[in-house]
Design a protein around this motif. Structure first.
Motif, mmCIF file in Angstrom:
data_model
loop_
_atom_site.group_PDB
_atom_site.id
_atom_site.type_symbol
_atom_site.label_atom_id
_atom_site.label_comp_id
_atom_site.label_asym_id
_atom_site.label_seq_id
_atom_site.Cartn_x
_atom_site.Cartn_y
_atom_site.Cartn_z
ATOM 1 N N HIS A 90 0.823 -1.209 0.000
ATOM 2 C CA HIS A 90 0.000 0.000 0.000
ATOM 3 C C HIS A 90 0.854 1.254 0.000
ATOM 4 O O HIS A 90 1.889 1.316 0.663
ATOM 5 C CB HIS A 90 -0.874 -0.049 1.262
ATOM 6 C CG HIS A 90 -1.622 1.198 1.586
ATOM 7 N ND1 HIS A 90 -2.537 1.773 0.742
ATOM 8 C CD2 HIS A 90 -1.601 1.983 2.716
ATOM 9 C CE1 HIS A 90 -3.058 2.846 1.320
ATOM 10 N NE2 HIS A 90 -2.496 3.003 2.512
ATOM 11 N N SER B 108 -4.351 1.901 -3.976
ATOM 12 C CA SER B 108 -4.355 0.827 -2.978
ATOM 13 C C SER B 108 -5.261 1.157 -1.801
ATOM 14 O O SER B 108 -5.700 0.266 -1.068
ATOM 15 C CB SER B 108 -2.937 0.532 -2.489
ATOM 16 O OG SER B 108 -2.357 1.659 -1.865
ATOM 17 N N THR C 107 3.358 -0.851 4.057
ATOM 18 C CA THR C 107 3.302 0.488 3.477
ATOM 19 C C THR C 107 4.613 0.826 2.779
ATOM 20 O O THR C 107 5.692 0.610 3.329
ATOM 21 C CB THR C 107 3.001 1.538 4.562
ATOM 22 O OG1 THR C 107 1.758 1.206 5.192
ATOM 23 C CG2 THR C 107 2.901 2.934 3.964
ATOM 24 N N PRO D 141 -1.741 -1.040 -5.972
ATOM 25 C CA PRO D 141 -1.453 -2.039 -4.954
ATOM 26 C C PRO D 141 -0.888 -3.329 -5.527
ATOM 27 O O PRO D 141 -1.000 -3.601 -6.729
ATOM 28 C CB PRO D 141 -2.828 -2.303 -4.328
ATOM 29 C CG PRO D 141 -3.777 -2.104 -5.477
ATOM 30 C CD PRO D 141 -3.193 -0.980 -6.281
#
Length: 227
Positions: free
Chosen positions: A6, A12, A31, A53
């Protein structure tokens, strides 16, 4: 375990939002920064185009957010976020789920113009103005849908809240950095309903975290006289 790769304020976010809505489904978020690290071989093994994503699920890897939404809705049909074949909303479900990309492509161009191109001479006021106008046309399509005289038209589908609202809602979240919802009252009310949801709130970037958009709004500059 489902693993979502993400970047805050990117496509995402819509997958994260859906995962938050799938009560009881366990997942982990990795992340990433919005930078050249997405071009490293390790990430390219997850997403060949170096974009988020990326989703790791059932020993497989997925890329493309729309495909992830469809797959997750089909994998967890009991959560009611998708519309399966035979459902009265099936056709509209497919249309609006994919309409999110129509909005997002204009957002992507504006993000490039305002943010990725760092020097003023590289930017095009004409492109900025055209793409902002195209976003407003997209808002017009959403407004028309929500204004249809159907009982309880609080969401995009007649049957109620779905992954369509997540996909399009997240695209509108990004789009409002470049075009406001002024003049689209039903869309504004729909968006307010979405943003009140705990799953949406949980998908927002952390206050102190990295983000793509450092400003709340990016106005298109006026054309130079004589251009």
């Amino acid at each position: 375990m489902i693993v979502l790769h993400h970047v805050p304020q990117s496509r995402s976010m819509r997958v994260l939002w859906l995962l938050n809505e799938l009560e009881g489904v366990e997942f982990r978020v990795v992340t990433h920064a919005f930078d050249k690290s997405l071009r490293q071989p390790e990430f390219l093994s997850l997403s060949p185009a170096g974009r988020v994503p990326a989703l790791e699920i059932e020993g497989e890897r997925m890329f493309e957010s729309g495909a992830m939404l469809e797959y997750l809705c089909e994998k967890f049909p009991e959560r009611g976020m998708g519309r399966m074949p035979g459902d009265m909303d099936r056709m509209a479900y497919l249309v609006w789920l994919n309409f999110a990309e129509t909005v997002s492509q204009h957002v992507a161009i504006l993000t490039q113009q305002h943010i990725a191109l760092r020097e003023d001479h590289m930017r095009s006021p004409t492109v900025m103005q055209l793409e902002a106008a195209r976003l407003r046309k997209c808002y017009g399509a959403i407004e028309a849908r929500l204004s249809t005289p159907v009982e309880n038209r609080d969401y995009l589908l007649t049957g109620g809240y779905s992954a369509c609202d997540i996909a399009v809602g997240q695209a509108v979240y990004m789009a409002q950095h470049f075009a406001t919802l002024d003049g689209f009252p039903e869309t504004a009310k729909w968006y307010e309903r979405l943003t009140e949801r705990a799953a949406f709130q949980a998908a927002l970037p952390e206050e102190s975290g990295a983000r793509i958009y450092e400003q709340a709004f990016y106005a298109a500059p006026e054309e130079d006289a004589g251009v």
